[in-house]
Structures are given as structure tokens and as C-alpha cells.
Write a protein that holds these residues in place. Structure first.
Motif, PDB file in Angstrom:
ATOM      1  N   ASN A 249       0.860  -1.173   0.000  1.00 27.73           N
ATOM      2  CA  ASN A 249       0.000   0.000   0.000  1.00 27.73           C
ATOM      3  C   ASN A 249       0.908   1.238   0.000  1.00 27.73           C
ATOM      4  OD1 ASN A 249      -2.189   1.674   0.229  1.00 27.73           O
ATOM      5  ND2 ASN A 249      -2.374   1.410   2.439  1.00 27.73           N
ATOM      6  N   LYS A 250       1.595   1.445   1.120  1.00 21.44           N
ATOM      7  CA  LYS A 250       2.517   2.582   1.181  1.00 21.44           C
ATOM      8  C   LYS A 250       3.934   2.083   1.431  1.00 21.44           C
ATOM      9  CE  LYS A 250      -0.604   6.052   3.041  1.00 21.44           C
ATOM     10  NZ  LYS A 250      -1.064   6.741   4.234  1.00 21.44           N
TER      11      LYS A 250
ATOM     12  N   PHE B 186       7.156   3.543   3.269  1.00 19.17           N
ATOM     13  CA  PHE B 186       7.684   4.618   4.100  1.00 19.17           C
ATOM     14  C   PHE B 186       9.216   4.544   4.034  1.00 19.17           C
ATOM     15  CE2 PHE B 186       3.557   3.684   5.987  1.00 19.17           C
ATOM     16  CZ  PHE B 186       3.013   4.949   6.132  1.00 19.17           C
TER      17      PHE B 186
ATOM     18  N   GLN C 203       1.396   1.848  -3.809  1.00 22.70           N
ATOM     19  CA  GLN C 203       0.452   2.934  -4.100  1.00 22.70           C
ATOM     20  C   GLN C 203       1.114   4.305  -3.950  1.00 22.70           C
ATOM     21  OE1 GLN C 203      -3.167   2.757  -4.328  1.00 22.70           O
ATOM     22  NE2 GLN C 203      -3.336   0.531  -4.276  1.00 22.70           N
ATOM     23  N   SER C 204       1.872   4.474  -2.862  1.00 19.58           N
ATOM     24  CA  SER C 204       2.495   5.779  -2.651  1.00 19.58           C
ATOM     25  C   SER C 204       3.738   5.645  -1.772  1.00 19.58           C
ATOM     26  CB  SER C 204       1.507   6.745  -1.982  1.00 19.58           C
ATOM     27  OG  SER C 204       1.126   6.237  -0.723  1.00 19.58           O
TER      28      SER C 204
ATOM     29  N   GLN D  85       6.026   7.637   1.209  1.00 20.36           N
ATOM     30  CA  GLN D  85       5.992   8.728   2.181  1.00 20.36           C
ATOM     31  C   GLN D  85       7.333   8.759   2.912  1.00 20.36           C
ATOM     32  OE1 GLN D  85       2.309   8.665   4.320  1.00 20.36           O
ATOM     33  NE2 GLN D  85       2.901  10.351   5.633  1.00 20.36           N
TER      34      GLN D  85
ATOM     35  N   VAL E  36       6.163   5.511  13.158  1.00 24.72           N
ATOM     36  CA  VAL E  36       4.923   4.959  12.588  1.00 24.72           C
ATOM     37  C   VAL E  36       4.775   3.466  12.931  1.00 24.72           C
ATOM     38  CG1 VAL E  36       3.604   4.575  10.471  1.00 24.72           C
ATOM     39  CG2 VAL E  36       5.052   6.614  10.673  1.00 24.72           C
TER      40      VAL E  36
ATOM     41  N   GLN F 127       4.670   0.137  14.760  1.00 25.08           N
ATOM     42  CA  GLN F 127       4.395  -0.220  16.157  1.00 25.08           C
ATOM     43  C   GLN F 127       3.803   0.909  17.001  1.00 25.08           C
ATOM     44  OE1 GLN F 127       8.336  -2.128  17.164  1.00 25.08           O
ATOM     45  NE2 GLN F 127       6.964  -3.635  18.059  1.00 25.08           N
TER      46      GLN F 127
ATOM     47  N   VAL G  76       0.813   2.046  16.585  1.00 22.41           N
ATOM     48  CA  VAL G  76      -0.568   1.607  16.827  1.00 22.41           C
ATOM     49  C   VAL G  76      -0.625   0.111  16.571  1.00 22.41           C
ATOM     50  CG1 VAL G  76      -1.620   3.800  16.175  1.00 22.41           C
ATOM     51  CG2 VAL G  76      -1.240   2.075  14.422  1.00 22.41           C
TER      52      VAL G  76
ATOM     53  N   LYS H 123      -1.792  -2.651  14.651  1.00 29.59           N
ATOM     54  CA  LYS H 123      -2.408  -2.870  13.334  1.00 29.59           C
ATOM     55  C   LYS H 123      -2.760  -4.351  13.211  1.00 29.59           C
ATOM     56  CE  LYS H 123      -1.474  -2.335   8.412  1.00 29.59           C
ATOM     57  NZ  LYS H 123      -0.594  -1.764   7.390  1.00 29.59           N
ATOM     58  N   PRO H 124      -4.021  -4.660  12.904  1.00 31.73           N
ATOM     59  CA  PRO H 124      -4.394  -6.085  12.862  1.00 31.73           C
ATOM     60  C   PRO H 124      -3.542  -6.888  11.893  1.00 31.73           C
ATOM     61  CG  PRO H 124      -6.337  -4.686  12.785  1.00 31.73           C
ATOM     62  CD  PRO H 124      -5.153  -3.780  12.622  1.00 31.73           C
TER      63      PRO H 124
ATOM     64  N   GLN I 291      -4.404  -7.685   8.214  1.00 32.47           N
ATOM     65  CA  GLN I 291      -4.363  -6.621   7.204  1.00 32.47           C
ATOM     66  C   GLN I 291      -3.183  -6.799   6.253  1.00 32.47           C
ATOM     67  OE1 GLN I 291      -4.974  -2.527   8.128  1.00 32.47           O
ATOM     68  NE2 GLN I 291      -6.723  -2.949   9.432  1.00 32.47           N
TER      69      GLN I 291
ATOM     70  N   ASN J 280      -3.550  -4.660   3.014  1.00 33.06           N
ATOM     71  CA  ASN J 280      -3.109  -3.310   3.400  1.00 33.06           C
ATOM     72  C   ASN J 280      -1.709  -3.394   3.997  1.00 33.06           C
ATOM     73  OD1 ASN J 280      -3.044  -0.592   4.121  1.00 33.06           O
ATOM     74  ND2 ASN J 280      -4.052  -0.966   6.094  1.00 33.06           N
TER      75      ASN J 280
END
Lengths: 333, 343
Positions: free
Chosen positions: A3-4, A6, A27-28, A30, A38, A40, A42, A44-45, A48, A52
Motif C-alpha cells: 500500500n505505502k 515509508f 500505491q504511494s 511517504q 509509525v 508499532q 498503533v 495494526k491487525p 491486514q 493493506n
């Protein structure tokens, strides 16, 4: 695929970054100052990763080479593992990564030279007459994406200089091309994790079949590379002994028993957190058919008589096929 | 009951006119109609949590909670005026991301960040883009309340704006509220039809007829039945086995009969278990006969054996001594090494 992506600001102009961004689909992109801002941050299931999945290109700071726990590898020599990636593209239902980082996103560390320097310091501090081991693939599959990440030749060159130090590349993949392009070295061993085909299909999602893995290891042997096997984790099913007998025959059809450097056998085990994640992510899995208990080290395992029964019978199957007893060891037991 | 939750009345207006709701007698912003309820929880995490908790406490049991409303879109992956099903919900507070997240019941397309304060500054919005594509002000807290109540939670969000567009935008959103609400209603009605179909597919667990089950036994039965299903075993066939038929017609206590049934289900999943249960019973029995009790490590991890005994005369001591003398400790060690199991 991703997806992204980083990228840490400090790696924006790194040649490996550019090369990877050219090769990957995403996709992109960043740019961020530190992957830990970024990754860890939050929870993240885990599932995913199916739709994702993000990738972080980062520099590994802190401890890059770590001493492995007891019973990690063959006894008698110290074992270390080095950290050059986090997380994996495969989806093995028992995998501890689903409860380890709290994110399925991949992190690739690009500062392999720093990792190599750290290993070199350990080798120099170590008595030259005693061997020592370094393992890749503790937090990721060490070959699955190696054709993209491209680090294998660096490690090859390094271990070529230090024959007393051994490197183990653990994998479930059949991505052996990066190795076939290099000359065999006695101190570099590619180890394949194997389970009977039915278990592979039901539990090791997205991984190559047993047949394909056996073909890959036969090809490596044919080209003179060293290989090893991990029959780990063993999961109890009513046909477990028949299944392992058949798999042992398939292994022997692919290669000769004396071409295997070592075989580890281990019974399925989880930390409590991981076990809860497995229950949540795969409630229908046959893994839950087992009677699990909290064992001596607070890990969730089968009761001891069952573990010992599985280990002794599967060891006997291997012995019956002609694998030398000295090449078989029990992992994490 | 299905509970629909909106932050603002403007977002709910099409729903409020479409269904013939009855106001709830105790909560002013709660309405009910047949098996549905609608709650206006107000903007902000704290108000949302209090409102939803109060509603769930007063309403009949809810099977699901659906949060609908507008949200700001953070990146180009989301399009203005389009509705998205939320996948995971994260939270930001005091400029930091909160680690705990919630996953919606439906598969979802995008991730949502619930913020404590309104995000008006594009720079602040940019810091959130690694974590999700939408921002709202209540969903995380609603999902948390639902987790406490063990109720599945879903969220559908319509993209109304991009953060940082200021007061003019607030007026625009107010103007657009009837349109947004109608879009959400149309989307919900379409989704609800599908959701209803899914619900009807859920089968209810049944216990075997003419067997007595305590609550704990019923739970165990369902647990083993799941295992059996995964192993392609059919428990109905088990009931036809002669030993089960004999047990059922015996004069034993109903609970004991069911225990036998459950044991057979357990042993079919793991034949080793039957052997070690029998073995442990064989070692325990001589001690029970002399008013003593031996207890093995419940996890079977070590060979520690506990002994509890009562004696009131010298003969009792002699009998206990005999039971101990006959206890084969070596056999226990063999057993723990898996050597005496044969499957």
C-alpha cells in the motif's frame, strides 16, 4: 504489492532505496524521519497483511546482532541471530510474528554493512578455534524476497572471509536464485522449514508446497550448497506419524540423508499473546484441536508426554530412514 | 436489536424521517422502531462513550452497533462525497497515537483515526496520514464501548471534506447535511438487506436430544463439537456407538452419562488423552482406597506428586505405606517422557 512505502529521510538518496523503489509495486511513498514514528505506534491487525501491507525502508540502530536463546540451534557452539528485516510475506497460522510486532508491515533495514561490522566484532572477540553461528530469518524469511532486497552477496563475501563462522539462512521459500548465482561455501547453510503437505496447505498459507521446497533444496545440493532441515513446528493430527513417515520418504527421494547438515525437530509452541492472536485470527484452524497447557517456560504447548511422544517418534522415523542420530536435535525443548 | 449511532442530528435526519421512530422514554436523543434504535451521541469521544453506554444499558440486547456519519478525508485514496466502510480505527490524543486499535466487524476498505480535538491544521493532518485515510471524532470510543459490551461494531463514513478548510467549510457541511444523510440512508438500506441475509445463515447450536447438560457441560460440548467439525468427524455418529447407547440407557446419574459422552468426544480428538487419563486413574485408585489422595502436576510438566492422607489408626498408616511402596515412580517418569503412550 504494498500500500505505502515509508522511507526514512536519511535513506532518501541511498542507492538501495532507489533500486528498491524502481523494482517494487506500491500505491504511494511517504518520507518519514524514523520508522519507529509509525511502525508499532498503533496496533495494526495482523490479517491486514492480506490487503493493506506497508513497507518501511529503514536503518537498524541499537542491537543488530543478538545472542540466541538456549536450545536455538545445535548445542556446543554459541548462536547469534542478526536483524535485517521485520515481518514476512507468508502467513503461517502459528507464526509468532502475529503477536510480536503488533503490525504485519514489513521493515527492511538497508544498513547491512553495519550488521556485518557488528558480526565481525563478535567473531574477533571469539576464540578462533571455536566455531560460532549466525542465523538470518528470526523475524522474517531470509530468502523469500532476497531477489528484491539483494543483500545475499554481501553476506556471502563476508562469510567467505571467516570460515570458522557459520551462517544459516532459514526459509520456507523456493527463492534460491540469489544463492545459485554464488559459489558454494562450506560455512553457509540454507535451511528449509518443512511440514507434511497437508499441514503446509492448511497452515502455512501462501508458502510454496512441500514438493516445490524439496525441489529447491535438491537443486541447491546438486550445485554443492549446504542445506539443513527444520521439522518445526510439529502439529498433532490423528495421522501425524504417517504424514511424517511419508514426508521423510519424500525428503529421501529428493536428496541423500548424508547431504543434510542437521535436522531440528520441534513441537508447536506459542507465547500467551501469540496464542490469543492465533485464536483470534484463525479460529477454525486445526491447530486448536490440540490440548494445550502452559508449560515450564510459560509458553503454550502440548502436555509434556505428548510432546515427548511426538519428538521421539518423529526422531525414530528419521533414524529409520538413515539420518544419523548426531544430525538430529530438538529445538526449544 | 440493531443500534444506529450518529454524532449529529443533521447526519441522521433522513433516517429520522424514513422510519416511524418512537422516542425512548429515558434518553432524549434515542429513538426505537421495531428491532432498531437510533442514537445521536454528539461529537467528541467522551460524549459518545457516555451516550452509547447509557443506550446499551437501557435498550434490549443489541446484536450490532453501526456508526454512520461524515468524516474528513486525509489522502488521495479517498474521494469526496463517497461512503467508505471502515476497517480499523485508531486514535490520536495530545498529538500522539494511542496504541490500542479496534477492528470493525465488516472487512472494510480504509482505516479511520478518531481525534480528540478537531484537526484544522493541514500540518497536523499530515502527521496522521501514515495511520489512516479518514478522521472523525467518536468512532474509536464507540468501538471501545462495544468491545466492553461484546457487541460487533461497524462504521460507514461519508467523506465531507479535507482537514484544514476552516469555518467556511463548516457552513458548507451544514448546508450539505440533508444530502449526506440521504446518501447514508440509501447506503444503509442497501447494506442492511445484505446484512439481514447474512444473519439468517447463522445456525444455532443444538445439544443432543435426551441428554442432560449442565451449563459447563454444554460449553464443553460446543467446544468439542467445533474440534470435531474441523476434523470432519460427526458427533451424531458417535451417539450410535453401542457403548454410548448402553450408557444412555443405564441408571447412572444424568450428569455422569453426559460426562462419558464428553470424554468420548475429547478422546476422539486426542487418543493420547484417553491413555493418560486411564494411567493417572490407575495410579490414583490405590490411594483413594486408603483414604488418601495423590495429585499429579495438572499440566503434566514435571514429576512432582502431592499426597494428602488421613489416618486414625496404625492400620491406616500400614495401608498407606503399602500403597506408596507399590507406586512405580519410574513408570511415572517414563510416562512423562511419552514412552508409555501408544497411539
Amino acid at each position: 504489492m504494498f500500500n505505502k512505502v515509508f522511507v526514512e529521510n536519511s535513506l532518501r538518496d541511498h542507492p538501495r532505496t532507489q533500486s528498491l523503489l524502481d523494482k517494487l509495486r506500491y500505491q504511494s511513498v511517504q518520507y518519514i524521519s524514523d520508522y519507529r514514528d509509525v511502525f508499532q505506534k498503533v496496533k495494526k491487525p495482523y490479517l491486514q497483511k492480506r490487503n493493506n501491507l506497508n513497507l518501511f525502508l529503514a536503518e537498524k540502530s541499537g542491537q543488530r546482532v543478538k545472542l540466541a536463546p538456549d536450545a536455538y540451534g545445535q548445542a556446543g557452539e554459541p548462536h547469534y541471530y542478526f536483524v535485517h528485516a521485520y515481518n514476512c510475506i507468508y502467513e503461517c497460522k502459528y507464526c509468532y510474528l502475529q503477536g510480536y510486532f503488533h503490525s504485519p508491515d514489513l521493515v527492511w533495514f538497508l544498513n547491512h554493512e553495519d550488521i556485518i561490522n557488528d558480526m565481525e566484532a563478535i567473531i574477533r572477540d571469539h576464540p578462533s578455534e571455536q566455531g560460532l553461528w549466525f542465523h538470518a530469518g528470526e523475524f522474517s524469511d531470509s530468502l523469500a524476497l532476497a531477489h528484491l532486497t539483494g543483500e545475499i552477496p554481501l553476506y556471502w563475501e563476508f562469510f567467505g572471509k571467516y570460515p570458522q563462522a557459520k551462517l544459516e539462512l532459514r526459509t520456507k521459500s523456493v527463492n534460491i536464485k540469489p544463492i545459485l548465482e554464488l559459489p558454494p561455501l562450506d560455512n553457509i547453510i540454507t535451511s528449509f522449514s518443512l511440514s507434511p503437505q497437508d499441514i503446509t496447505k492448511k497452515i502455512d498459507l501462501k508458502t510454496p508446497s512441500l514438493t516445490h521446497r524439496l525441489k529447491a533444496l535438491a537443486r541447491l545440493v546438486e550445485k554443492g550448497h549446504k542445506i539443513a532441515l527444520h521439522l518445526d513446528p510439529i502439529i498433532y493430527t490423528p495421522t501425524v506419524l504417517e504424514d511424517y513417515t511419508e514426508m521423510a520418504s519424500q525428503i529421501c527421494d529428493a536428496i541423500s540423508v548424508n547431504q543434510v547438515e542437521y535436522i531440528s525437530i520441534g513441537v508447536v509452541r506459542f507465547t500467551k499473546d501469540v496464542y490469543h492472536q492465533v485464536e483470534k485470527n484463525y479460529p477454525e484452524s486445526i491447530i486448536h484441536n490440540g490440548d494445550f497447557i502452559t508449560s515450564f517456560d510459560n509458553k503454550i504447548r502440548y502436555p509434556r508426554p505428548m510432546r515427548q511422544w511426538l519428538l521421539s517418534h518423529i526422531e525414530q522415523i528419521l533414524l529409520n530412514k538413515g539420518f544419523p542420530k548426531t544430525s538430529i536435535y530438538q529445538c526449544m525443548e | 436489536m440493531t443500534l444506529l449511532v450518529f454524532a449529529h442530528r443533521g447526519e441522521a435526519q433522513a433516517f429520522l424521517t424514513y422510519f416511524p421512530w418512537q422516542p425512548h422514554s429515558s434518553i432524549s436523543q434515542l429513538w426505537t422502531y421495531q428491532d432498531y434504535a437510533l442514537l445521536i451521541c454528539q461529537e467528541g469521544l467522551d460524549k459518545a462513550a457516555i451516550s452509547l453506554t447509557q443506550a446499551l444499558a437501557l435498550l434490549p440486547p443489541c446484536q450490532r452497533v453501526i456508526n454512520m456519519g461524515i468524516a474528513a478525508g486525509l489522502d488521495t485514496q479517498v474521494t469526496l462525497d463517497k461512503i467508505y466502510e471502515v476497517r480499523s480505527i485508531y486514535r490520536q490524543q495530545d498529538g500522539e497515537m494511542v496504541f490500542h486499535s479496534f477492528t470493525c466487524e465488516q472487512p472494510g476498505q480504509v482505516d479511520l483515526i478518531t481525534t480528540y480535538q478537531r484537526i484544522l491544521d493541514p500540518e497536523a493532518a499530515a502527521q496522521l496520514t501514515p495511520f489512516g485515510s479518514l478522521i472523525d471524532r467518536e468512532a474509536w470510543k464507540l468501538a471501545q464501548v462495544c468491545q466492553y459490551f461484546k457487541i460487533p461494531f461497524s462504521a460507514y463514513k461519508l467523506i465531507s471534506d479535507h482537514p484544514g478548510e476552516g469555518k467556511i467549510l463548516c457552513d458548507h457541511i451544514k448546508e450539505m447535511a440533508p444530502h449526506y444523510s440521504q446518501k447514508l440512508l440509501d447506503y444503509y438500506l442497501e447494506k442492511n438487506e445484505n446484512a439481514g441475509q447474512q444473519e439468517s445463515e447463522v445456525t444455532h447450536d443444538d445439544l443432543p436430544e435426551d441428554w442432560y447438560f449442565t451449563k459447563a457441560q454444554a460449553d464443553l460440548f460446543h467446544q468439542y463439537r467445533q474440534k470435531w467439525q474441523r476434523m470432519d468427524y460427526h458427533w451424531e455418529e458417535l451417539l450410535q456407538r453401542p457403548d454410548l447407547k448402553e450408557m444412555k440407557s443405564s441408571k447412572k446419574h444424568p450428569k455422569a452419562k453426559t460426562k462419558y459422552l464428553l470424554d468420548q468426544m475429547k478422546y476422539a480428538c486426542n487418543p493420547m488423552r484417553e491413555q493418560w487419563d486411564q494411567q493417572l486413574e490407575q495410579w490414583s485408585k490405590p490411594f483413594r482406597q486408603v483414604n488418601a489422595q495423590i495429585q499429579f502436576d495438572p499440566q503434566l510438566e514435571n514429576n512432582l506428586v502431592r499426597l494428602r492422607a488421613q489416618f486414625s489408626c496404625a492400620d491406616d498408616i500400614e495401608r498407606l505405606r503399602a500403597a506408596l511402596a507399590n507406586f512405580d515412580f519410574q513408570a511415572l517418569n517414563h510416562f512423562l517422557e511419552g514412552k508409555s503412550l501408544d497411539v
